[in-house]
Design a protein around this motif. Structure first.
Motif, PDB file in Angstrom:
ATOM      1  N   ASP A 199      15.564  -5.790  13.425  1.00 34.32           N
ATOM      2  CA  ASP A 199      16.627  -5.665  12.427  1.00 34.32           C
ATOM      3  C   ASP A 199      16.436  -6.719  11.343  1.00 34.32           C
ATOM      4  O   ASP A 199      16.006  -7.837  11.633  1.00 34.32           O
ATOM      5  N   VAL A 200      16.731  -6.339  10.110  1.00 30.19           N
ATOM      6  CA  VAL A 200      16.701  -7.272   8.979  1.00 30.19           C
ATOM      7  C   VAL A 200      18.048  -7.170   8.272  1.00 30.19           C
ATOM      8  O   VAL A 200      18.464  -6.081   7.880  1.00 30.19           O
ATOM      9  N   THR A 201      18.720  -8.298   8.123  1.00 29.29           N
ATOM     10  CA  THR A 201      19.997  -8.345   7.421  1.00 29.29           C
ATOM     11  C   THR A 201      19.859  -9.293   6.235  1.00 29.29           C
ATOM     12  O   THR A 201      19.420 -10.433   6.400  1.00 29.29           O
ATOM     13  N   VAL A 202      20.219  -8.806   5.052  1.00 31.32           N
ATOM     14  CA  VAL A 202      20.170  -9.623   3.838  1.00 31.32           C
ATOM     15  C   VAL A 202      21.596  -9.747   3.310  1.00 31.32           C
ATOM     16  O   VAL A 202      22.256  -8.740   3.061  1.00 31.32           O
ATOM     17  N   THR A 203      22.045 -10.986   3.151  1.00 30.78           N
ATOM     18  CA  THR A 203      23.388 -11.253   2.671  1.00 30.78           C
ATOM     19  C   THR A 203      23.312 -12.163   1.454  1.00 30.78           C
ATOM     20  O   THR A 203      22.652 -13.201   1.500  1.00 30.78           O
ATOM     21  N   ALA A 204      23.977 -11.787   0.387  1.00 31.48           N
ATOM     22  CA  ALA A 204      24.020 -12.637  -0.804  1.00 31.48           C
ATOM     23  C   ALA A 204      24.907 -13.838  -0.512  1.00 31.48           C
ATOM     24  O   ALA A 204      25.994 -13.698   0.049  1.00 31.48           O
ATOM     25  N   VAL A 205      24.411 -15.026  -0.868  1.00 31.60           N
ATOM     26  CA  VAL A 205      25.212 -16.239  -0.710  1.00 31.60           C
ATOM     27  C   VAL A 205      25.286 -16.940  -2.050  1.00 31.60           C
ATOM     28  O   VAL A 205      24.349 -16.903  -2.841  1.00 31.60           O
TER      29      VAL A 205
END
Length: 83
Positions: A69-75
């Protein structure tokens, strides 16, 4: 800035963590704060660069591990003292 978290199978020790970190460095030039944990099966890092999930998964795979799984979250970047 993006926070990227990978679920990685196959990491068993600190050397495995180092191998995954090296694979991330090669796949995502400029990746920052790369951290892997064989205990949680996760690798995380931050980057300003566009993420090519396929290249990232392939790089970790070439190192001998499986990304599930790959999760990308803008911070939001914060300045000194959180301002």
């Amino acid at each position: 800035m993006n926070q990227v978290t990978l679920k990685v199978e196959g990491m068993m020790c600190g050397k495995c963590e180092a191998h995954v970190n090296e694979a991330v460095e090669k796949a995502v030039p400029g990746a920052k704060k790369i951290r892997s944990s064989h205990e949680t099966g996760e690798t995380s890092f931050r980057t300003d660069a566009e993420i090519d999930n396929d290249a990232l998964v392939a790089a970790v795979g070439e190192a001998g591990y499986t990304v599930t799984d790959v999760t990308v979250t803008a911070v939001e970047k914060k300045g000194l003292f959180g301002h």
